[in-house]
Design an enzyme around this catalytic site. Structure first.
Site, PDB file in Angstrom:
ATOM      1  N   GLU A 220     -18.330  21.527  48.194  1.00  0.00           N
ATOM      2  CA  GLU A 220     -17.686  21.177  49.308  1.00  0.00           C
ATOM      3  C   GLU A 220     -16.365  20.727  49.723  1.00  0.00           C
ATOM      4  O   GLU A 220     -16.147  19.458  50.031  1.00  0.00           O
ATOM      5  CB  GLU A 220     -18.696  19.832  49.994  1.00  0.00           C
ATOM      6  CG  GLU A 220     -20.039  20.378  50.000  1.00  0.00           C
ATOM      7  CD  GLU A 220     -21.098  19.223  50.806  1.00  0.00           C
ATOM      8  OE1 GLU A 220     -20.796  18.268  50.864  1.00  0.00           O
ATOM      9  OE2 GLU A 220     -22.217  19.600  50.846  1.00  0.00           O
ATOM     10  N   GLU A 330     -26.840  24.359  48.651  1.00  0.00           N
ATOM     11  CA  GLU A 330     -27.391  22.967  49.497  1.00  0.00           C
ATOM     12  C   GLU A 330     -28.060  23.240  50.559  1.00  0.00           C
ATOM     13  O   GLU A 330     -27.436  23.801  51.561  1.00  0.00           O
ATOM     14  CB  GLU A 330     -26.213  22.006  49.430  1.00  0.00           C
ATOM     15  CG  GLU A 330     -25.966  21.245  47.911  1.00  0.00           C
ATOM     16  CD  GLU A 330     -25.169  20.121  48.388  1.00  0.00           C
ATOM     17  OE1 GLU A 330     -25.273  19.385  49.324  1.00  0.00           O
ATOM     18  OE2 GLU A 330     -24.343  19.623  47.504  1.00  0.00           O
TER      19      GLU A 330
END
Ligand code: NAG
Ligand code: NAG
Ligand code: NAG
Length: 406
Positions: A220, A330
């Site tokens: 991320e 995710e």
């Protein structure tokens, strides 16, 4: 089952484990790296995560409950190649500034190993992502060598993943493109691209001989310059390949927290498209995307407000145009919430229909999360050796993969 797997995993990780422990000595535990075999007449006993010891007698028989075969065919139609669950714990203590205390890591140990074994055998899942902080692996020393002791503890989880029969065990460096608040290769006082590449070279060299191990370059990234980030990613890819990991999957993420929905709009796709292998090809360089289904795509609310059909259709068409692939590493929702049981399943149906460009999905998260965690995919072990999954895993994460969704 749990102790059998632990023994296998430990046996695979290092020669030291072939040695025999002394009478009543320690033979297991999440951070234990010593001998695991007990002297004749003793066996390794104890359900404690931190300590198992040699005790007189013979090991009780493991569960004899019938198990489904590990590989299950989808009921019908197309499906992605890989599906599974994140096994979190080594990333605990990391925040979005990439500040992670090396001592906050919480090794999932035997618990994580048992979960993976269950997910493979009972649910037909085959992919696990194993988040870990950069700080943990170098024991808090930026630019330092990989810490052998910490790597050996993390490696127990990697080896347990491999021993579970999974097809993919992803190493995920869970640092948001940062080290203690500074963006790699961009901020004053930040790690240089060379430091990041050297770190990846060491890790890749260790796992280069196992194609099941995938390298998730970074978790991320956010609030950074895409053009410069692509240079950082290229440095990591080049280092991984040069270290001998010539064919392992390398997963490369864009900005906005690896958002699948903003991968194109925010320029990540354009910036990352040129990232290549040393021979100029793009083989096994895979875009790493995340996507939640709550109102702000943050993965912090139990309700799901979208099935992301438009997102995965738009991205899927772009991937087809560019002949590239992506992996959703995710995603998730409230484990029992009806809106998620509908929408997450529909999201996976869309991905299955694009299985030429989506390698698969990995739900967030099991491992050391408390079952009360808003996005818990933590299975509950039962006394008879069986496990109970949350409905979201049964119906969507596993169900849409093996055709059992109903
Ligand atoms: C990103 O960095 C590049 C190279 O230094 C620079 O040319 C570009 O203007 C930067 N982009 C933004 C949006 O700041
Ligand atoms: C990122 O993309 C979203 C739309 O998907 C847009 O609203 C936002 O302004 C973009 N941000 C940047 C920095 O380009
Ligand atoms: C996703 O939701 C949209 C809008 O409600 C709907 O049209 C579409 O059929 C859904 N996708 C799937 C795969 O069910």
């Amino acid at each position: 089952m749990k102790s059998t797997l632990l023994t296998l995993a430990l046996a695979a990780s290092s020669a030291v484990h072939a040695q025999t422990q002394t009478s009543y000595g320690q033979c297991g535990g999440n951070t234990y790296l010593g001998p695991t075999a007990c002297p004749t007449g003793q066996y390794c006993s104890g359900a404690n995560d931190y300590y198992q010891g040699c005790v007189p007698g013979t090991a009780p028989p493991t569960s004899t409950r019938p198990r489904p075969t590990a590989t299950r065919a989808p009921a019908s139609g197309k499906r992605v190649k890989f599906a599974g669950v994140n096994i979190a714990g080594f990333d605990f203590g990391c925040d979005t500034t990439g500040t992670c205390g090396a001592s906050s890591a919480y090794p999932p140990g035997a618990k994580g190993a048992g979960q993976m074994d269950h997910f493979v055998l009972d649910d037909g899942l085959n992919a696990f992502r194993l988040p870990v902080s950069w700080q943990y692996l170098v024991d808090g020393v930026l630019g330092g060598p990989i810490n052998a002791n910490n790597l050996a503890i993390y490696d127990k989880l990697v080896q347990a993943c491999i021993a579970s029969g999974a097809a993919i065990c992803e190493i995920d460096i869970h640092n948001y493109a940062r080290w203690n608040g500074k963006v790699i290769g961009q901020d004053a006082g930040a790690p240089t691209n060379a430091q990041f590449a050297a770190f990846w070279a060491s890790l890749a060299a260790k796992y280069a001989n196992n194609d099941k191990v995938a390298f998730g370059v970074m978790n991320e990234p956010h609030d950074l310059n895409n053009t410069l980030w692509a240079v950082t990613v290229q440095a990591a890819v080049t280092a991984i390949r040069a270290a001998g990991a010539t064919t392992n999957y390398v997963l490369i993420p864009g900005t906005n927290y690896a958002s699948a929905g903003q991968f194109l709009d925010n320029g990540s796709g354009a910036a990352l498209l040129p990232v290549h292998n040393p021979d100029g090809t793009f083989t096994n360089i895979i875009f790493d995307v995340h996507k939640y289904l709550d109102s702000d795509n943050s993965g912090t609310h139990p309700q799901c407000v979208t099935n992301n059909s438009a997102v995965f259709t738009t991205l899927g068409n772009w991937l087809r145009t560019h002949k590239r692939q992506a992996f959703l590493t995710e995603t998730g929702g409230g484990p029992t919430d009806p809106t998620c049981l509908t929408n997450l399943c529909q999201q996976f149906e869309t991905m299955n229909s694009y299985n030429d460009v989506y390698l698969g999905w990995i739900g967030w998260a099991a491992g050391n999360f408390d079952p009360s965690y808003v996005l818990s995919e933590v299975p509950t072990p039962n006394a008879d050796g069986s496990w109970t999954d949350v409905p979201l895993v049964t119906k969507c994460v596993a169900g849409e993969f093996n055709g059992d969704s109903s």
